[in-house]
Write a protein that holds these residues in place. Structure first.
Motif: not given
Length: 93
Positions: A3-6, A73-78
């Motif tokens: 997921h990419v949030n801007v 690793h779902k939910g991991l913030e990259l």
């Protein structure tokens, strides 16, 4: 799914990227044809600046293995970047 949030002052949007698209992208980027064309297209620009560089071949199986591990690793913030103008970009698994 990636997921990419801007978030900007004017707009806020989210781009979901399925792992299938990541695997297709990996297949395209690691293909010999793509690397050959990338080297050919970048050569005139790099020659102007006297830079000797060529795109290396990348091992497709290693990249696919990385994607396979990331799925666990779902939910991991990259990525979590906040600019001075208030723009935010968050990439999360």
């Amino acid at each position: 799914m990636l997921h990419v949030n801007v978030k900007t002052k004017e707009a806020k949007f989210s781009i979901p990227v399925p792992y299938v698209l990541l695997n297709i992208g990996i297949s395209l980027i690691t293909s010999k044809v793509f690397i050959r064309h990338a080297n050919k297209w970048s050569k005139p620009h790099l020659d102007k600046k006297n830079i000797n560089f060529s795109f290396p071949s990348i091992d497709q199986s290693e990249l696919k293995h990385i994607i396979k591990e990331l799925k666990k690793h779902k939910g991991l913030e990259l990525v979590n970047v906040k600019a001075q103008d208030g723009t935010e970009v968050i990439v999360r698994l």
